[in-house]
Design a protein around this motif. Sequence first.
Motif, PDB file in Angstrom:
ATOM      1  N   VAL A 142       0.881  -1.163   0.051  1.00 10.06           N
ATOM      2  CA  VAL A 142      -0.126  -0.081  -0.118  1.00 10.06           C
ATOM      3  C   VAL A 142       0.989   1.162  -0.141  1.00 10.06           C
ATOM      4  N   LYS A 143       0.627   2.484  -0.645  1.00 14.21           N
ATOM      5  CA  LYS A 143       1.212   3.293  -0.825  1.00 14.21           C
ATOM      6  C   LYS A 143       1.621   4.076   0.712  1.00 14.21           C
ATOM      7  N   LYS A 144       0.861   3.935   1.529  1.00 13.05           N
ATOM      8  CA  LYS A 144       0.791   4.502   2.898  1.00 13.05           C
ATOM      9  C   LYS A 144       2.245   4.175   3.536  1.00 13.05           C
ATOM     10  N   TYR A 145       2.690   2.760   3.283  1.00 10.83           N
ATOM     11  CA  TYR A 145       3.960   2.348   3.886  1.00 10.83           C
ATOM     12  C   TYR A 145       4.979   2.030   3.028  1.00 10.83           C
ATOM     13  N   GLU A 146       4.765   2.493   1.918  1.00  5.87           N
ATOM     14  CA  GLU A 146       5.890   2.204   0.891  1.00  5.87           C
ATOM     15  C   GLU A 146       7.249   2.901   0.913  1.00  5.87           C
ATOM     16  N   CYS A 147       8.298   2.106   1.177  1.00  8.47           N
ATOM     17  CA  CYS A 147       9.607   2.529   1.552  1.00  8.47           C
ATOM     18  C   CYS A 147      10.521   1.352   1.094  1.00  8.47           C
ATOM     19  N   GLU A 220      -2.878  -3.074  10.541  1.00  8.02           N
ATOM     20  CA  GLU A 220      -1.926  -2.760   9.395  1.00  8.02           C
ATOM     21  C   GLU A 220      -0.763  -3.095   9.403  1.00  8.02           C
ATOM     22  N   GLU A 221      -0.172  -3.979  10.344  1.00  2.00           N
ATOM     23  CA  GLU A 221       1.159  -4.264  10.501  1.00  2.00           C
ATOM     24  C   GLU A 221       1.504  -5.155   9.312  1.00  2.00           C
ATOM     25  N   ASN A 222       0.534  -6.066   8.856  1.00  3.09           N
ATOM     26  CA  ASN A 222       0.988  -6.661   7.773  1.00  3.09           C
ATOM     27  C   ASN A 222       1.188  -5.861   6.295  1.00  3.09           C
ATOM     28  N   GLN A 223       0.682  -4.586   6.315  1.00  2.00           N
ATOM     29  CA  GLN A 223       0.684  -3.976   5.123  1.00  2.00           C
ATOM     30  C   GLN A 223       2.077  -3.098   5.314  1.00  2.00           C
ATOM     31  N   ALA A 224       2.640  -2.693   6.481  1.00  2.00           N
ATOM     32  CA  ALA A 224       3.907  -2.254   6.803  1.00  2.00           C
ATOM     33  C   ALA A 224       4.871  -3.163   6.130  1.00  2.00           C
ATOM     34  N   TYR A 225       4.966  -4.510   6.756  1.00  2.00           N
ATOM     35  CA  TYR A 225       5.946  -5.408   6.219  1.00  2.00           C
ATOM     36  C   TYR A 225       5.948  -5.649   4.615  1.00  2.00           C
ATOM     37  N   SER A 227       4.832  -3.540   2.257  1.00  2.00           N
ATOM     38  CA  SER A 227       5.062  -2.444   1.495  1.00  2.00           C
ATOM     39  C   SER A 227       6.574  -2.053   1.561  1.00  2.00           C
ATOM     40  N   ALA A 228       7.306  -2.750   2.099  1.00  2.00           N
ATOM     41  CA  ALA A 228       8.950  -2.373   2.136  1.00  2.00           C
ATOM     42  C   ALA A 228       9.622  -3.426   1.432  1.00  2.00           C
TER      43      ALA A 228
END
Length: 334
Positions: A142-147, A220-225, A227-228
């Motif tokens: 997701v764009k929110k956590y992209e890095c 949303e922890e899965n989204q953070a992982y 998205s990186a």
Amino acid sequence: MKILYHIPYPRGIGDDRTIYDGYRYAFEELGHTVHPLTEHDDLERTLSETKPDLFITALAVINPLRNTHILKNYRLAGGVVLMRGGVEESDKELIRLIREDNLGDIYAVELEYPKFFELTGKQLKLLPLAASRQYHFPVPPVKKYECDIVYVGANLPRKKILFQKRLFPLFKKYRVRVFGADWDAVDKYFLHPLAKLERMTFHTQFITNLRINRQVPYSEENQAYASARIALNFHEQLPGGVFLLNGRTFKIPACGGFEICDYVPLARRYFDEDELVMAESDDDFFRKVDYYMSHDEERVTIQKKGTTRALRDHTYHNRAALILGWYKEAINGR
């Protein structure tokens, strides 16, 4: 089956909460009932009222010297105690209580501790942390956590040197995002003490939830992982140079993330070299970060294997099934 789980602060911000939530969700999905024993509950009264078949607690929170008779009476009445945690050689009275069978039926811990049997005469089972099927599963980025690189975890003083040597230098080269407690001044010096005061005074968790949601909500922890490109994991070092295998070890791959962590030999019990990348030194850490940032195909291959392994073998459903097996052994052994 009824299970009483000892969790002093069930709405806190630390690992105790996520571990409890993982077990509660798993046990309930498997058809069992879970009741928390909190800091506001009386142990003897709660055991009497709930009449659990299994009581899961830890040496660090149960106050074994004071509650020996309560635990012994509960076990004599048919209950089973799973006691987490190890002992030090200096804990003479605690060792005596364990050796004389006054505290628990099952002893388990997250790391290998060969001296436990020598000191207590009891077998110590390995019970590693895990991922939760409730929150930790693959999702699209997701764009929110992209890095490029993400680290999700508290700014713990005991990891300060690791952060300085490995995490902070990456900011100069890559787009790095860090989420967790005590990283910004508002959280560390205002919200953190205020949350503690709220818990002690009003027994509520509004500010604690605010602290979590300012970072990465559990949902949303899965989204953070996912998205990186790389998710970092730093482990806590215990006395004697032993590293405690943390929950991120399992959560990152379960969420579809690619993990690089420090060197923890115990992790190889749970992930092969083509499922989890570990760095044996500072130089090795930066070499591997640079390598997998520029080798997408290899990174994705390892990530997929790690994700498959984590979801198959390392969820709290797996750990709950393990505990239920130990429970049956304890009952049959009486």
